[in-house]
Design an enzyme around this catalytic site. Structure first.
Site, PDB file in Angstrom:
ATOM      1  N   LYS A  35       0.850  -1.191   0.000  1.00 32.86           N
ATOM      2  CA  LYS A  35       0.000   0.000   0.000  1.00 32.86           C
ATOM      3  C   LYS A  35       0.886   1.242   0.000  1.00 32.86           C
ATOM      4  O   LYS A  35       1.753   1.376   0.876  1.00 32.86           O
ATOM      5  CB  LYS A  35      -0.888   0.009   1.247  1.00 32.86           C
ATOM      6  CG  LYS A  35      -1.912  -1.123   1.283  1.00 32.86           C
ATOM      7  CD  LYS A  35      -3.016  -0.890   0.284  1.00 32.86           C
ATOM      8  CE  LYS A  35      -4.152  -1.896   0.436  1.00 32.86           C
ATOM      9  NZ  LYS A  35      -5.202  -1.717  -0.580  1.00 32.86           N
ATOM     10  N   ASP A  40      -9.187  -0.859  -9.765  1.00 33.46           N
ATOM     11  CA  ASP A  40      -9.914  -1.390  -8.601  1.00 33.46           C
ATOM     12  C   ASP A  40     -11.137  -0.510  -8.315  1.00 33.46           C
ATOM     13  O   ASP A  40     -12.239  -0.808  -8.796  1.00 33.46           O
ATOM     14  CB  ASP A  40      -8.983  -1.482  -7.388  1.00 33.46           C
ATOM     15  CG  ASP A  40      -9.666  -2.076  -6.164  1.00 33.46           C
ATOM     16  OD1 ASP A  40     -10.804  -2.556  -6.302  1.00 33.46           O
ATOM     17  OD2 ASP A  40      -9.082  -2.069  -5.059  1.00 33.46           O
TER      18      ASP A  40
HETATM   19 MG    MG Z   1      -7.094  -1.880  -4.195  1.00 33.86          MG
END
Ligand code: MG
Length: 360
Positions: free
Chosen positions: A162, A243
């Site tokens: 992330k 996403d």
């Molecule tokens: Mg994602």
């Protein structure tokens, strides 16, 4: 077989470590669980996490959607008229993809149980086991390096890192992780909408120039910025995975039509469940677009449903189903087995997770 009742409960589970992305920090799961009861007494289970920052769905809205709209629409219908049940579920209200997903998977669970077959076999039966990546939360670099090494030690071969809070500092972050884990580990980057299109191109090109060997970059720009996403995809060599930009089959069709991304991340909480996810899979197959199956912060109940979809569908070649590995608790019995990176399908009928003892 008539659907005689749809009941709603709640499930709270602590996480082993806080989960941090560019959008939020979370230290426990607090999800809505659903059971759909057939007239033979058989039960199907589903789950929905309230991920308001992504889907807009809260605990209260999930609860109300199921109790006030979905339950009255479906109770009394014949489960074996499966297409009509699914059309009703999707047509009884707009949006509300998380409550729809919870009920959708409970219906699939029950449908598989009635047929005495594990769901993945009924969804195509492409594979019996596969590997998931694991998420590395966004933190100071030394902490992320430590978490990455720990994940590799636990047997994970792919890390989803992330980033997206500090612009170009993300390049240093990825460089430090690559240096620590060595060349044999796949690194995925998830910016969670953290960059502008111009920043994305600069950051991704810098990662390419440093030879960081990034497998893909997920959702670099804002969900609504499809033009920006397309621009980034056209400017860099690293594959771009959509996403937050793709929820519905219609979103997927629009994205594929203009090649705004190379890959699509399917999550049941975005599609509203397996029924719509299968439509995206079919489109992706026709156009040669690879898919990832992902999850929100979910427990084994709904991640097991996603695992069945992944195992069923050839076109889903990447899995980000680490929800159960992030939980601090022992797994529920039944269904797919989550063991480090490996997810192995079981022969239990339906989705298979036995959840009655935990019902509140
Ligand atoms: Mg994602």
């Amino acid at each position: 077989m008539r659907i005689v009742d749809i009941q709603v409960g709640s499930l709270v589970l602590p996480l082993a470590h806080p989960f941090k992305t560019a959008l939020r920090t979370v230290d426990h799961l607090d999800d809505i669980v659903v059971r759909v009861i057939g007239e033979n007494g058989e039960v199907g289970y589903g789950e929905a996490p309230p991920t308001a920052v992504i889907t807009g769905d809260t605990k209260g809205s999930i609860l109300c959607a199921i109790q006030d709209f979905i339950k009255p629409a479906l109770v009394g219908m014949d489960l074996m008229d499966f297409e009509a049940v699914m059309e009703k579920l999707n047509g009884c209200m707009v949006h509300n993809t998380s409550p729809k997903a919870a009920v959708d998977m409970a219906l699939y669970d029950l449908w598989g149980k009635v047929q005495g077959k594990p769901l993945y076999q009924l969804l195509g039966g492409a594979k019996t086991s596969f590997e998931t990546d694991i998420t590395i939360s966004v933190n100071p670099v030394d902490e992320m390096v430590r978490d990455s090494l720990e994940a590799v030690e636990r047997g994970f071969h792919t890390l989803k890192v992330k980033v997206g809070k500090e612009g170009t500092a993300d390049v240093q972050r990825m460089a430090a992780i690559r240096e620590a884990v060595g060349p044999g580990i796949k690194l995925r980057v998830d910016a969670n909408q953290g960059w502008t299109a111009a920043e994305s191109v600069a950051i991704i090109k810098a990662m390419e120039d440093k030879g960081l060997d990034i497998e893909l970059v997920e959702q670099p720009v804002a969900a609504h910025d499809i033009a920006g996403l397309k621009y980034v995809t056209g400017q860099v060599n690293t594959p771009i995975l959509a996403d937050e930009a793709v929820f519905s089959p219609l979103d997927a069709a629009n994205l594929i039509a203009i090649h705004a991304a190379d890959y699509i991340n399917i999550k049941l909480m975005k599609t509203g469940g397996i029924w719509n996810a299968l439509k995206i899979c079919e489109m992706a197959r026709q156009h040669g677009v690879k898919c990832m199956i992902g999850c929100m912060l979910e427990s084994q109940v709904s991640v097991a449903a996603a695992a069945h979809l992944c195992a069923g569908q050839e076109v889903i070649t990447m899995a980000d189903l680490d929800g159960p590995s992030l939980c601090a608790t022992e797994p529920f019995p039944g269904g797919p087995i989550f063991e480090g990176a490996a997810i192995t399908m079981s022969q239990d009928p339906g989705i298979g997770v036995r959840f009655d003892a935990q019902w509140e």
